[in-house]
Design a protein around this motif. Structure first.
Motif, PDB file in Angstrom:
ATOM      1  N   ILE A 305       0.847  -1.252  -0.110  1.00 16.29           N
ATOM      2  CA  ILE A 305       0.098   0.001   0.017  1.00 16.29           C
ATOM      3  C   ILE A 305       0.699   1.257  -0.061  1.00 16.29           C
ATOM      4  CG2 ILE A 305      -1.655   1.483   1.361  1.00 16.29           C
ATOM      5  CD1 ILE A 305      -2.756  -1.293   0.290  1.00 16.29           C
ATOM      6  N   MET A 306       0.539   2.427  -1.048  1.00 16.10           N
ATOM      7  CA  MET A 306       1.127   3.773  -0.679  1.00 16.10           C
ATOM      8  C   MET A 306       0.070   4.358  -0.321  1.00 16.10           C
ATOM      9  SD  MET A 306       3.070   6.006  -3.696  1.00 16.10           S
ATOM     10  CE  MET A 306       1.357   6.118  -4.740  1.00 16.10           C
ATOM     11  N   THR A 307       0.415   5.419   0.808  1.00 11.31           N
ATOM     12  CA  THR A 307      -0.514   6.425   1.334  1.00 11.31           C
ATOM     13  C   THR A 307       0.076   7.726   1.161  1.00 11.31           C
ATOM     14  OG1 THR A 307      -0.900   4.914   3.011  1.00 11.31           O
ATOM     15  CG2 THR A 307      -1.612   7.104   3.475  1.00 11.31           C
ATOM     16  N   ASN A 312      -6.111  18.130   3.656  1.00 19.99           N
ATOM     17  CA  ASN A 312      -6.565  18.261   4.974  1.00 19.99           C
ATOM     18  C   ASN A 312      -5.773  17.140   5.859  1.00 19.99           C
ATOM     19  OD1 ASN A 312      -8.406  20.111   4.667  1.00 19.99           O
ATOM     20  ND2 ASN A 312      -9.787  18.752   3.728  1.00 19.99           N
ATOM     21  N   LYS A 313      -4.783  16.615   5.236  1.00 23.13           N
ATOM     22  CA  LYS A 313      -3.760  15.367   5.928  1.00 23.13           C
ATOM     23  C   LYS A 313      -4.807  14.168   6.088  1.00 23.13           C
ATOM     24  CE  LYS A 313      -0.080  17.656   6.951  1.00 23.13           C
ATOM     25  NZ  LYS A 313       1.232  17.277   6.455  1.00 23.13           N
ATOM     26  N   LYS A 314      -5.815  14.087   5.396  1.00 21.53           N
ATOM     27  CA  LYS A 314      -6.582  12.750   5.146  1.00 21.53           C
ATOM     28  C   LYS A 314      -5.647  12.002   4.468  1.00 21.53           C
ATOM     29  CE  LYS A 314     -10.746  10.563   3.911  1.00 21.53           C
ATOM     30  NZ  LYS A 314     -11.978  10.644   3.257  1.00 21.53           N
ATOM     31  N   GLU A 315      -5.460  10.518   5.124  1.00 17.86           N
ATOM     32  CA  GLU A 315      -4.816   9.518   4.284  1.00 17.86           C
ATOM     33  C   GLU A 315      -5.565   8.966   3.227  1.00 17.86           C
ATOM     34  OE1 GLU A 315      -3.103   6.772   7.314  1.00 17.86           O
ATOM     35  OE2 GLU A 315      -2.135   8.573   8.327  1.00 17.86           O
ATOM     36  N   LEU A 316      -5.011   9.187   2.140  1.00 15.85           N
ATOM     37  CA  LEU A 316      -5.560   8.382   0.852  1.00 15.85           C
ATOM     38  C   LEU A 316      -4.674   7.153   0.510  1.00 15.85           C
ATOM     39  CD1 LEU A 316      -6.471  11.478  -1.252  1.00 15.85           C
ATOM     40  CD2 LEU A 316      -7.813  10.285   0.275  1.00 15.85           C
ATOM     41  N   ARG A 317      -5.244   5.939   0.392  1.00 14.95           N
ATOM     42  CA  ARG A 317      -4.449   4.698   0.495  1.00 14.95           C
ATOM     43  C   ARG A 317      -4.622   4.237  -0.967  1.00 14.95           C
ATOM     44  NH1 ARG A 317      -3.063   2.882   5.671  1.00 14.95           N
ATOM     45  NH2 ARG A 317      -4.272   3.899   7.371  1.00 14.95           N
ATOM     46  N   TYR A 318      -3.653   3.596  -1.489  1.00 14.76           N
ATOM     47  CA  TYR A 318      -3.673   3.329  -3.023  1.00 14.76           C
ATOM     48  C   TYR A 318      -2.826   1.897  -3.151  1.00 14.76           C
ATOM     49  CZ  TYR A 318      -4.869   7.997  -3.925  1.00 14.76           C
ATOM     50  OH  TYR A 318      -5.525   9.145  -4.116  1.00 14.76           O
ATOM     51  N   PRO A 319      -3.431   0.782  -3.569  1.00 18.91           N
ATOM     52  CA  PRO A 319      -2.580  -0.463  -3.653  1.00 18.91           C
ATOM     53  C   PRO A 319      -1.785  -0.484  -4.737  1.00 18.91           C
ATOM     54  CG  PRO A 319      -4.838  -0.708  -4.484  1.00 18.91           C
ATOM     55  CD  PRO A 319      -4.801   0.653  -3.672  1.00 18.91           C
ATOM     56  N   ILE A 320      -0.334  -0.803  -4.771  1.00 16.03           N
ATOM     57  CA  ILE A 320       0.621  -1.083  -5.812  1.00 16.03           C
ATOM     58  C   ILE A 320       1.001  -2.460  -5.975  1.00 16.03           C
ATOM     59  CG2 ILE A 320       0.984   1.426  -5.510  1.00 16.03           C
ATOM     60  CD1 ILE A 320       3.521   0.585  -3.966  1.00 16.03           C
ATOM     61  N   GLU A 321       1.374  -2.522  -7.023  1.00 15.23           N
ATOM     62  CA  GLU A 321       2.273  -3.942  -7.493  1.00 15.23           C
ATOM     63  C   GLU A 321       3.699  -3.930  -7.130  1.00 15.23           C
ATOM     64  OE1 GLU A 321       0.589  -6.725  -8.234  1.00 15.23           O
ATOM     65  OE2 GLU A 321      -1.312  -5.661  -8.011  1.00 15.23           O
ATOM     66  N   SER A 322       4.181  -2.710  -7.513  1.00 14.93           N
ATOM     67  CA  SER A 322       5.605  -2.529  -7.527  1.00 14.93           C
ATOM     68  C   SER A 322       6.036  -1.039  -7.240  1.00 14.93           C
ATOM     69  CB  SER A 322       6.136  -3.168  -8.639  1.00 14.93           C
ATOM     70  OG  SER A 322       6.005  -2.189  -9.661  1.00 14.93           O
ATOM     71  N   ILE A 323       7.301  -0.930  -6.934  1.00 22.20           N
ATOM     72  CA  ILE A 323       7.588   0.547  -6.864  1.00 22.20           C
ATOM     73  C   ILE A 323       7.463   1.086  -8.011  1.00 22.20           C
ATOM     74  CG2 ILE A 323       9.830   1.958  -6.346  1.00 22.20           C
ATOM     75  CD1 ILE A 323       8.813   0.286  -4.077  1.00 22.20           C
ATOM     76  N   ASP A 324       7.679   0.752  -9.188  1.00 18.42           N
ATOM     77  CA  ASP A 324       7.269   1.369 -10.637  1.00 18.42           C
ATOM     78  C   ASP A 324       6.055   2.144 -10.498  1.00 18.42           C
ATOM     79  OD1 ASP A 324       9.879   0.770 -11.498  1.00 18.42           O
ATOM     80  OD2 ASP A 324       9.156  -1.037 -12.402  1.00 18.42           O
ATOM     81  N   ASP A 325       5.119   1.620  -9.855  1.00 17.70           N
ATOM     82  CA  ASP A 325       3.589   2.038  -9.728  1.00 17.70           C
ATOM     83  C   ASP A 325       3.661   3.565  -9.289  1.00 17.70           C
ATOM     84  OD1 ASP A 325       2.836  -0.204 -11.044  1.00 17.70           O
ATOM     85  OD2 ASP A 325       2.048  -0.980  -8.951  1.00 17.70           O
ATOM     86  N   VAL A 326       4.668   3.744  -8.362  1.00 16.42           N
ATOM     87  CA  VAL A 326       4.763   5.152  -7.578  1.00 16.42           C
ATOM     88  C   VAL A 326       4.507   6.181  -8.835  1.00 16.42           C
ATOM     89  CG1 VAL A 326       6.133   6.552  -6.485  1.00 16.42           C
ATOM     90  CG2 VAL A 326       6.128   4.114  -5.916  1.00 16.42           C
ATOM     91  N   LYS A 327       5.117   6.070 -10.051  1.00 21.94           N
ATOM     92  CA  LYS A 327       5.190   6.912 -10.927  1.00 21.94           C
ATOM     93  C   LYS A 327       3.750   7.355 -11.554  1.00 21.94           C
ATOM     94  CE  LYS A 327       9.860   6.073 -12.329  1.00 21.94           C
ATOM     95  NZ  LYS A 327      10.774   5.721 -13.578  1.00 21.94           N
ATOM     96  N   SER A 328       2.822   6.647 -11.179  1.00 25.43           N
ATOM     97  CA  SER A 328       1.474   6.738 -11.537  1.00 25.43           C
ATOM     98  C   SER A 328       0.595   7.916 -10.829  1.00 25.43           C
ATOM     99  CB  SER A 328       0.723   5.406 -11.804  1.00 25.43           C
ATOM    100  OG  SER A 328       1.218   4.418 -12.345  1.00 25.43           O
ATOM    101  N   PHE A 329       1.577   7.942  -9.474  1.00 23.68           N
ATOM    102  CA  PHE A 329       0.552   9.012  -8.895  1.00 23.68           C
ATOM    103  C   PHE A 329       1.648  10.183  -8.743  1.00 23.68           C
ATOM    104  CE2 PHE A 329      -0.594   4.691  -7.465  1.00 23.68           C
ATOM    105  CZ  PHE A 329      -1.805   5.012  -7.396  1.00 23.68           C
ATOM    106  N   SER A 330       2.436  10.584  -9.709  1.00 25.47           N
ATOM    107  CA  SER A 330       3.076  11.650  -9.693  1.00 25.47           C
ATOM    108  C   SER A 330       2.556  13.022  -9.516  1.00 25.47           C
ATOM    109  CB  SER A 330       3.812  12.014 -11.084  1.00 25.47           C
ATOM    110  OG  SER A 330       4.901  10.732 -11.251  1.00 25.47           O
TER     111      SER A 330
END
Length: 381
Positions: A305-307, A312-330
């Motif tokens: 999970i990436m948060t 407002n500092k609310k935590e939005l959680r996103y499931p990821i498959e690998s570190i490469d998926d981080v770029k999708s949330f640039s």
């Protein structure tokens, strides 16, 4: 299978049979001989693993030690066996006599569960009173596995073991003494700690008063230090390691840092991005400030999970498959970083326009525009 795993399975077997192997002979056949077989010795070859080895002492003939491990016909290790129900504290004198009468360099006293390893560190050709290594298979410690492995036939280096035996002996003694002091500090130990902090007379009443306080302080310090180390290597509170196939390994950490620096290279000073480990996640911080966290990662065997915090500092959680998926949330990551570059003063109204966002000075007021917040290209105060 690695030796560590083999030893673990052997210990599991010992746990199941120890209560039924009560006699000395049963202990030998079901626990002790299999242990040395695990170490790689041919227990069925009397030229290498000799039962009832003769160790005549002076005029006393016919003295026999239970087993001897031989190299080129000469005994290297003597093994004295006792029943699993017997304590070993009072049986070393018999082994002492055998050791003196042979050229063996090591002597082992065992009941199939506990193993005490002796040599002649204090005086040549005379077995030391204290063992340089003690192990209990039912309470085996991680560092002891390596010491046991040194006695495997394929690894056996007599000179090498002897060189490290002295250090190991006193390390073991100090460990045991420290363990005892943690449980019940002695008078002298309490006085040692009182010396620089307590100026009054250290009477017995004073020692008794501070004994439990010292014990608690030492144990609290050790527990806190262990927790910090556990967090530093990203382990969970129950000591489950995150260094598994899907865990946050050191390589993952470098990958995360590299990905974030690439995303934010045109937004903030990437040298100010740091990673901070906790027991359950890794946080990406700006300026090493826990209040300025850009995102968090929980990559364990059960979740990936990436948060990301919203405005407002609310935590939005996103499931990821690998570190490469981080770029999708640039875009979201860049938006978070910009907030830390241009913090908005409290109790200020904001005017959103197509040219940017502007903080309005008092006494002006206006209603905030609805919808997503635009990029803050310029802040006017």
């Amino acid at each position: 299978m690695e030796f560590k795993e083999e030893l673990k399975k052997f210990v599991e077997r010992i746990e199941t049979i120890k209560d039924t192997a009560q006699t000395e002979e049963a202990t030998k056949m079901s626990m002790i001989v299999p242990f040395f077989q695990l170490l790689g010795y041919d227990v069925f070859n009397p030229q290498k693993f000799c039962p009832e080895y003769t160790a005549d002492v002076g005029i006393k003939k016919g003295e026999k030690v239970d087993y001897a491990i031989l190299i080129k016909g000469q005994p290297v290790m003597l093994i004295e066996a006792k029943a699993s129900s017997k304590k070993l504290d009072r049986h070393s004198s018999q082994l002492f006599r055998y050791f003196v009468a042979t050229p063996a360099r090591f002597a082992i006293l065992t009941n199939g569960i506990e193993y005490k390893f002796f040599t002649d560190l204090d005086e040549a050709n005379k077995m030391d009173k204290a063992p340089f290594l003690e192990i209990n298979l039912l309470h085996l410690k991680e560092h002891q596995v390596m010491q046991i492995a040194k006695f495997r036939e394929e690894n056996l280096d007599v000179d090498g073991i002897l060189e490290s035996a002295s250090l190991l002996k006193y390390t073991t003694i100090f460990r045991n003494q420290f363990e005892q002091q943690l449980k019940a500090p002695s008078d002298d130990f309490v006085k040692l700690f009182l010396q620089p902090v307590y100026k009054g007379t250290k009477t017995q009443a004073v020692v008794e008063k501070f004994r439990p306080i010292l014990a608690r302080a030492l144990n609290d310090y050790i527990n806190e230090s262990l927790n910090e180390k556990i967090q530093a290597v990203s382990t969970s509170s129950n000591e489950q390691s995150y260094k598994t196939a899907s865990a946050l390994t050191e390589s993952d950490q470098w990958d995360i840092l590299a990905a974030l620096k690439e995303i934010l290279s045109n937004t903030i000073d990437t040298n100010k991005i740091v990673l901070k480990q906790t027991g359950s996640y890794t946080a990406v911080l700006y300026e090493n400030n826990v209040r300025k966290w850009i995102c968090r990662f929980a990559l364990t065997a059960s979740q990936r999970i990436m948060t990301i915090p919203d405005e407002n500092k609310k935590e939005l959680r996103y499931p990821i498959e690998s570190i490469d998926d981080v770029k999708s949330f640039s875009e979201q990551i860049i938006e978070v970083a910009k907030r830390y570059l241009h913090p908005i003063p409290k109790n200020k109204e904001i005017l959103y326009t197509k040219w940017g966002a502007y903080i309005m000075p008092e006494p002006y007021t206006l209603c905030l525009a609805k919808g997503p917040r635009p990029d803050l290209q310029e802040i006017m105060t």
